[in-house]
Motif scaffolding. Structure first.
Motif, PDB file in Angstrom:
ATOM      1  N   SER A 354      50.920  37.657  37.053  1.00 48.63           N
ATOM      2  CA  SER A 354      51.482  36.779  36.186  1.00 48.63           C
ATOM      3  C   SER A 354      51.972  35.281  36.516  1.00 48.63           C
ATOM      4  O   SER A 354      51.523  34.509  36.134  1.00 48.63           O
ATOM      5  N   LYS A 357      48.750  33.631  37.259  1.00 47.61           N
ATOM      6  CA  LYS A 357      48.031  32.884  36.055  1.00 47.61           C
ATOM      7  C   LYS A 357      48.739  31.721  35.547  1.00 47.61           C
ATOM      8  O   LYS A 357      48.091  30.955  35.018  1.00 47.61           O
ATOM      9  N   ASP A 364      44.444  35.254  31.016  1.00 45.46           N
ATOM     10  CA  ASP A 364      43.930  36.540  31.829  1.00 45.46           C
ATOM     11  C   ASP A 364      42.817  36.072  32.860  1.00 45.46           C
ATOM     12  O   ASP A 364      42.631  34.869  33.143  1.00 45.46           O
ATOM     13  N   ASP A 377      43.393  42.234  36.022  1.00 41.82           N
ATOM     14  CA  ASP A 377      44.581  42.452  35.070  1.00 41.82           C
ATOM     15  C   ASP A 377      45.082  43.608  35.082  1.00 41.82           C
ATOM     16  O   ASP A 377      46.054  44.120  34.867  1.00 41.82           O
TER      17      ASP A 377
END
Length: 398
Positions: A354, A357, A364, A377
């Motif tokens: 996370s 990203k 995603d 993911d």
């Protein structure tokens, strides 16, 4: 006063005067009532609009829930189908997942790199992937397929000089990188060189450990992966229905309720799954290769951790359950530690993803699976779990 009032009313009778006053008051009350009705209708309309918006929001939420749920069941069903197909299918799936995860991460870097129109980044990235896989899978073949290697002369040569060949291949890629350096972009190119190597470390090395765990016995492959899947699902469900308290800023949708509920559900699930699988020889025996039939075999005398043993319960539990002893497979006890790691430490692999990203402002890694994102993911926690399982086997089982 009475005279002036008489002149004003023009001689109307008292009851007529009162009727006129009542009529004026009635008209005022009627106007007030109409205004109240309009205000009530307006508030009712606003309330219904708000209710519709809430329902639409909930429908959208449930729609995402059903999409995730259906696809999760489809992936779990596919996972069991692949297990049924045997070790070869599992190895091929691990390799496919590894390649897809590598592609998703490299693509993110390529978007940055490509804007400068610099050469060879993607080519070199895939070249290094081939080199690293050649090294790791060559080591696996030498360790687990010794009989096949000794039987085939070309394989004997490759096995004998495997590490030298692997190093030579890497040096060729290293030299190509140096030759591709462009003035004024050195920093970016070294940045992408490091990007590729970190990706190889995270993806390829961990997937190699997954296969190593598989050769220890399919149960060491199935249980850890199932634990992570269970924790992901149960944490999502507990968070969806009971989540109120945010867990970590990197992942705002994660809640303490989901984290804690997922932990207890995962420990119970892991214990039950371990108990069930420990009864079957095909799951507990190390995966071997039969050179005569050229096929994998899973036949053996189960080790002690897969043999039922009697354990004496602590005094507190004896008083509570009225049992003094209990029969368990030792592996079921090992599963508690695997489940604890998978539900307490494993999610940090997801938090790491996370943060990655967020650093690049993407939701995603890809859009491969609707409602789930990319393959990476779904496997961000699996790689961390694979490393722990490999270390756990080497430290506490062998």
């Amino acid at each position: 006063v009475l005279q002036r009032e008489k002149e004003r009313t023009g001689g109307m009778k008292g009851d007529e005067i009162f009727r006129e006053e009542d009529s004026d008051g009635g008209r005022g009350n009627e106007t007030q009532n109409v205004f109240s009705d309009l205000l009530y209708i307006l508030l009712l309309i606003l309330y219904n609009i708000l209710l519709i918006l809430v329902l639409i929001s909930n429908l959208h939420r449930w729609k995402n829930y059903w999409i995730r749920g259906v696809l999760s069941l489809a992936m779990i069903s596919g996972f069991f189908l692949i297990i049924y197909m045997g070790p070869i299918a599992l190895i091929l799936v691990v390799m496919s997942v590894q390649i897809k995860c590598f592609q998703e991460i490299i693509t993110i870097g390529y978007r940055v790199y490509h804007s400068y129109d610099l050469p060879w980044f993607r080519t070199l990235s895939w070249y290094f992937l081939i080199c690293v896989n050649y090294f790791f899978y060559g080591e696996t073949v030498a360790d687990y397929f010794g009989a096949l290697v000794q039987r085939e002369e070309p394989l004997q040569f490759l096995a004998r000089y495997h590490r030298f060949i692997s190093f030579a291949l890497y040096l060729a890629g290293f030299c190509m990188f140096v030759l591709s350096l462009v003035k004024k972009h050195y920093r970016l190119q070294f940045y992408m060189f490091a990007w590729t190597h970190v990706t190889l470390l995270i993806v390829v090395t961990q997937s190699h450990l997954v296969i190593q765990n598989l050769f220890e016995g399919m149960i060491w492959f199935i249980v850890p992966i199932s634990i992570v899947i269970c924790n992901d699902i149960m944490a999502y469900l507990f968070g969806f229905f009971f989540g109120r308290t945010p867990l970590i800023k990197l992942s705002p949708k994660k809640t303490w309720e989901g984290f804690i509920g997922g932990f207890f559900a995962t420990v119970v699930f892991g214990f039950i799954l371990a108990y069930l699988l420990s009864q079957f020889q095909c799951f507990v025996c190390p995966v071997g290769f039969n050179s005569e039939s050229n096929s994998f075999t899973v036949e053996c005398e189960p080790s002690d951790i897969f043999v039922m043993q009697e354990y004496t319960l602590p005094t507190v539990l004896q008083n509570t359950l009225t049992w003094k002893t209990v029969n368990l497979y030792p592996f079921a006890i090992h599963s508690i530690f695997l489940s604890s790691f998978g539900s307490l430490i494993g999610p940090f692999g997801g938090f790491f993803a996370s943060g990655f990203k967020r650093a690049f402002k993407i939701k995603d890694f890809a859009n491969t699976i609707p409602g789930h994102g990319g393959i990476m993911d779904r496997f961000d926690c699996q790689y961390l779990m694979a490393t722990f399982t490999h270390v756990y086997i080497a430290s506490f089982v062998r």
